[in-house]
Design an enzyme around this catalytic site. Sequence first.
Site, PDB file in Angstrom:
ATOM      1  N   CYS A  70      -0.076  -0.485  -6.551  1.00  0.00           N
ATOM      2  CA  CYS A  70       1.327  -0.386  -6.958  1.00  0.00           C
ATOM      3  C   CYS A  70       1.619  -1.320  -8.122  1.00  0.00           C
ATOM      4  CB  CYS A  70       2.238  -0.723  -5.778  1.00  0.00           C
ATOM      5  SG  CYS A  70       4.000  -0.564  -6.141  1.00  0.00           S
ATOM      6  N   CYS A  74       7.755  -6.965  -5.705  1.00  0.00           N
ATOM      7  CA  CYS A  74       8.408  -6.416  -4.522  1.00  0.00           C
ATOM      8  C   CYS A  74       8.064  -7.269  -3.304  1.00  0.00           C
ATOM      9  CB  CYS A  74       7.947  -4.982  -4.317  1.00  0.00           C
ATOM     10  SG  CYS A  74       8.545  -4.209  -2.813  1.00  0.00           S
ATOM     11  N   CYS A  80       4.580  -5.156   0.152  1.00  0.00           N
ATOM     12  CA  CYS A  80       3.124  -5.251   0.354  1.00  0.00           C
ATOM     13  C   CYS A  80       2.611  -6.560  -0.243  1.00  0.00           C
ATOM     14  CB  CYS A  80       2.425  -4.071  -0.300  1.00  0.00           C
ATOM     15  SG  CYS A  80       3.023  -2.472   0.312  1.00  0.00           S
ATOM     16  N   GLN A 102       8.943   3.845  15.725  1.00  0.00           N
ATOM     17  CA  GLN A 102       7.701   3.302  15.192  1.00  0.00           C
ATOM     18  C   GLN A 102       7.592   3.704  13.721  1.00  0.00           C
ATOM     19  OE1 GLN A 102       5.641   1.191  16.433  1.00  0.00           O
ATOM     20  NE2 GLN A 102       6.446   1.129  18.526  1.00  0.00           N
ATOM     21  N   TYR A 149      11.947  -2.422  28.241  1.00  0.00           N
ATOM     22  CA  TYR A 149      12.237  -2.275  26.810  1.00  0.00           C
ATOM     23  C   TYR A 149      11.876  -0.857  26.367  1.00  0.00           C
ATOM     24  CZ  TYR A 149      11.718  -7.337  27.484  1.00  0.00           C
ATOM     25  OH  TYR A 149      11.795  -8.625  27.971  1.00  0.00           O
ATOM     26  N   CYS A 171       4.056  -6.745  19.064  1.00  0.00           N
ATOM     27  CA  CYS A 171       4.186  -6.691  17.609  1.00  0.00           C
ATOM     28  C   CYS A 171       4.111  -8.088  17.011  1.00  0.00           C
ATOM     29  CB  CYS A 171       5.486  -6.005  17.203  1.00  0.00           C
ATOM     30  SG  CYS A 171       6.976  -6.885  17.760  1.00  0.00           S
TER      31      CYS A 171
END
Length: 421
Positions: free
Chosen positions: A62, A68, A71, A252, A282, A372
Amino acid sequence: MQVHIDALGAEGHGLARLPDGAALFVAGALPGEDVTVLPTGDGRARVETIIHPSADRVAPVCDLFGECGGCSVQYMSLPLSLRWKTDTVLRALHAAGHADPVPVTSWQGAPMTRRRVDLTFAREGQAIALGLHRKRGAVVDMTQCHVLEPALFALLPPLRQMLHSLPAVRRGGDLQINMLDSGPDLLLATDGPLGPDDRRLLAQFAGTHRIPRISWRPHGSHDTPETAAQTAGVWHEFCGVRTAPPPGAFLQPSRAGEDAIRQAVLDALPTKRIKGDIIELYAGCGTLSFALAERARVMAYEGDWAAFACLKQACGGTRVQAFHNDLNRQPVMGTVLAKAGAVVLDPPHAGAGAQLQQIIDGRPLRVIYVSCNPTALRRDAAALLQAGYRLEHVTVIDQFLWSTEVESVCLFTRPPPPRRR
């Protein structure tokens, strides 16, 4: 100063050892590289020259890389990224005390498959910049993206034009987009109130671009969103069951990633008949609930009222029963969990909190933990180990490409109590 990079740290920075043995974290460096660096303090440095590059160093795909805020490790090959994220999860579990080798499965998504995104926007002269923030900086206009679904990215140019014309946009705001099965679902937050002209423009935009719903709330607030424009029904299917997600619902990041997590959870269930109900904590809008219901009856608990209402409405005719509990203030008690054939939990980023102690008190034979956050996983896995649980299998899920985020599914079991004669 010249250093040799030995490994990767938790944030994706190269790890080098100084002559006195101290650790030095070098942003942008990869294992095996010899680099010259400029120390920036607090045990950190940045790369100045790469003397011997790693075979896993690649050119960022990119043009916005480095500007940005999305990433952060595009210079790292995807195979190395998956190995590093797998090691990150395993190191967290090892630090928790689960030192025995266990079977490990790793899965990685593909570029341009992300179906949800949280963006910010700001007026810049006669235009709107729409994208992500620089680190501690202004908005970087997202003129290209290699992670978003093409259909989602194609919405950004007309969105810029529409936001520029909205009177409710004074300086800027936020925009969340979910690509549901019914189409794009937008949640807009502006720094000005929504007036009749704004609603008319939003309705025109929704009709032109086939957007079933645009919701709105004031920028910076956590108020329940109001529907600003709706042109069609809003729906999304989980395992063939149709739900009506609320504005800003959690999904997700990718469809394939959701399937990978769901399959890892199902694989962690007993292969034979499950003795007792599955208790799901959850549960959200039902990402896992209806798949679990194909194996046993499911008692699904969710604390967010809007997500619970979505799940409750979809439960008719299924083996899922939904309950509304704030699991930090009103956890499911150990006496209930003790009767479960399996406990499945997908806690928030901070971990299971007060709910974990009730799991430990209830001592169900099988706990399937979807994580996560390796740091929270380490803390909760250590508590499970101390309570007599053993780690049986780990699945590492990488659906946040070129980032430091990683998810995992861990199966913990404990031996059944001895039979009484």
